[in-house]
Enzyme design. Structure first.
Site, short mmCIF file in Angstrom:
data_model
loop_
_atom_site.label_atom_id
_atom_site.label_comp_id
_atom_site.label_asym_id
_atom_site.label_seq_id
_atom_site.Cartn_x
_atom_site.Cartn_y
_atom_site.Cartn_z
N GLU A 52 0.84 -1.22 0.00
CA GLU A 52 0.00 0.00 0.00
C GLU A 52 0.87 1.26 0.00
O GLU A 52 0.54 2.27 -0.63
CB GLU A 52 -0.91 0.03 1.23
N SER A 168 21.84 -40.89 -13.75
CA SER A 168 20.61 -40.09 -13.60
C SER A 168 20.68 -38.78 -14.36
O SER A 168 19.73 -38.00 -14.32
CB SER A 168 20.41 -39.77 -12.11
N SER A 301 11.49 -40.62 4.19
CA SER A 301 11.30 -40.22 5.60
C SER A 301 10.29 -39.08 5.71
O SER A 301 9.49 -39.03 6.64
CB SER A 301 12.64 -39.84 6.24
N1 LIG Z 1 18.60 -36.33 -12.32
C1 LIG Z 1 17.68 -35.32 -12.25
C2 LIG Z 1 17.53 -34.61 -11.05
N2 LIG Z 1 18.33 -34.93 -10.00
C3 LIG Z 1 18.25 -34.30 -8.84
C4 LIG Z 1 19.34 -34.49 -7.83
O1 LIG Z 1 19.57 -35.89 -7.71
C5 LIG Z 1 20.64 -33.83 -8.31
O2 LIG Z 1 21.70 -34.19 -7.45
C6 LIG Z 1 20.55 -32.32 -8.16
O3 LIG Z 1 19.42 -31.83 -8.81
C7 LIG Z 1 21.77 -31.71 -8.80
O4 LIG Z 1 21.78 -30.38 -8.39
P1 LIG Z 1 22.73 -29.34 -9.18
O5 LIG Z 1 24.13 -29.87 -9.05
O6 LIG Z 1 22.50 -28.04 -8.50
O7 LIG Z 1 22.25 -29.37 -10.61
N3 LIG Z 1 16.58 -33.64 -10.98
C8 LIG Z 1 15.82 -33.30 -12.06
O8 LIG Z 1 14.99 -32.41 -11.99
N4 LIG Z 1 15.96 -33.99 -13.24
C9 LIG Z 1 16.87 -34.98 -13.38
O9 LIG Z 1 16.98 -35.55 -14.46
ZN LIG Z 2 0.83 -2.67 5.96
#
Ligand SMILES: Nc1c(/N=C/[C@@H](O)[C@H](O)[C@H](O)COP(=O)(O)O)[nH]c(=O)[nH]c1=O
Ligand SMILES: [Zn+2]
Length: 362
Positions: A52, A168, A301
């Site tokens: 505001e 991955s 968890s």
């Molecule tokens: N393998 C994948 C991910 N994987 C996610 C986590 O396992 C990674 O360690 C993390 O995102 C890495 O963080 P950075 O180093 O900051 O990039 N997350 C995604 O969305 N897509 C994927 O295909």
């Molecule tokens: Zn306010």
């Protein structure tokens, strides 16, 4: 334009503060005089001016006899800034349209009462649902004093986060991964388990194409302090890193990290870390929003404790199978369908080749 249109404009302006205002809510305000917008404002940072104030300041003398649309009830208590209700009265605003009342017991209804007693017309409830949808973090943290938890997972179509050989990178494509960085940029904290640090050596920073976006505090759950001293999260100095450990970690091990830039080792007085103790600690440390990026054990968890407020799932059009390939949620699991965490699907959208599903526990 109708009241709803001006309120929707205020709601969109409020979004400018997303991720910047914790523990305050995001708020937007629009001042309209004779059918013209003469002032716009958003709350941008806790301790700084309220929406505001910016909007009235921009309207200047046109605020007199104007209508102001505010997404949240104007405050009436002396917080870090003088009360907005007094400001509106002082500037002789004619009409105040409020989307939703403030859940803060200090404020609830008092601002509206003060305005009405000053002879100002006040209307409440226009676009209430959309305005409330701006601030799930604020409402949750105010009420519970623990972070609002968003659990994110990225899996193949058959639910895997990595192949049987542990590969991955990457399951999801650029658009989905960019989306993840947008989430990181609006969160106070990002949390992973030490197994993710050991497997991926992640940086967990926000990397948006234009180089903007704040970095969340990196939180590593690491009961026995197995985080390697040479890990990126303890050496790159790009963002604070908090390593949460159990009470079995001895003094000299703790000391190994004391000269690491921006690294804090927080020791809980329990042998294995419980999600509830971690959330209580993070709430006390002022973390209002927490982005949990797993891996599978950590997600398991959080699921077991049902300590999840929102689930973001990215699904890539790939099939990799494998009995031993990890899925997005590990741990001991929930034994009966009756105890499953039931969620409501809030949105399904395509991001590049991937599908993004946002859901919330019922
Ligand atoms: N393998 C994948 C991910 N994987 C996610 C986590 O396992 C990674 O360690 C993390 O995102 C890495 O963080 P950075 O180093 O900051 O990039 N997350 C995604 O969305 N897509 C994927 O295909
Ligand atoms: Zn306010």
């Amino acid at each position: 334009m109708r009241d709803q249109d001006y309120m929707n404009l205020a709601i969109n302006v409020a979004k400018a503060g997303l991720g910047q205002t914790n523990p305050n809510p995001v708020v937007g305000a629009v001042v309209v005089k004779d059918g013209r917008v003469v002032g716009i404002g958003a709350h941008l940072k806790a301790g700084e001016a309220h929406a505001e104030v910016y909007a009235i300041h921009m309207a200047r003398e046109k605020a007199e006899n104007a209508t102001i649309y505010v997404t949240l009830e104007p405050c009436s208590h002396h917080g870090k800034t003088p009360p907005c209700a007094d400001l509106l009265i002082k500037n002789k605003v004619k009409r105040v349209v409020v989307a939703t009342t403030d859940p803060n017991p200090l404020v609830a209804g008092k601002g509206i009462k003060k305005l009405r007693e000053a002879g100002i017309e006040v209307e409440v409830g226009i676009c209430k649902a959309s305005a409330d949808a701006l601030n799930p973090v604020f409402y949750h943290y105010l009420d519970k004093k623990i972070p609002y938890v968003t659990l994110k997972s990225a899996t193949t179509l058959d639910g895997k986060i990595a192949t049987v050989t542990g590969e991955s990178k990457w399951i999801t494509g650029d658009a989905a991964r960019l989306d993840v960085h947008l989430y990181r940029s609006i969160h106070d904290g990002i949390l992973v388990g030490v197994n993710t640090v050991l497997a991926d050596d992640p940086s967990l920073t926000t990397r948006l194409p234009d180089g903007t976006g704040k970095n969340p505090i990196r939180i590593i759950l690491d009961t026995s302090l197995r985080t390697p001293l040479e890990a990126k999260v303890v050496n790159d100095g790009n963002a604070p890193t908090w390593i949460i450990v159990g009470n079995q970690v001895n003094r000299e091990k703790l000391n190994d990290f004391q000269d690491k830039p921006g690294v804090r080792v927080l020791q809980l007085n329990e042998q294995t870390l419980s999600v509830n103790s971690v959330l209580t600690l993070l709430g006390q440390e002022g973390i209002a929003s927490l982005f949990v990026e797993g891996g599978a054990e950590i997600n398991g968890s959080f699921l077991k404790e049902k300590a999840i407020n929102q689930v973001i799932t990215y699904i890539a059009p790939k099939l990799i199978g494998g009995k031993l390939a990890p899925t997005s949620i590990g741990g001991s699991g929930i034994e009966t369908l009756g105890e499953a965490l039931q969620v409501v699907i809030k949105s399904v959208e395509q991001l590049g080749d991937d599908v993004k599903i946002v859901s919330e526990p019922i």
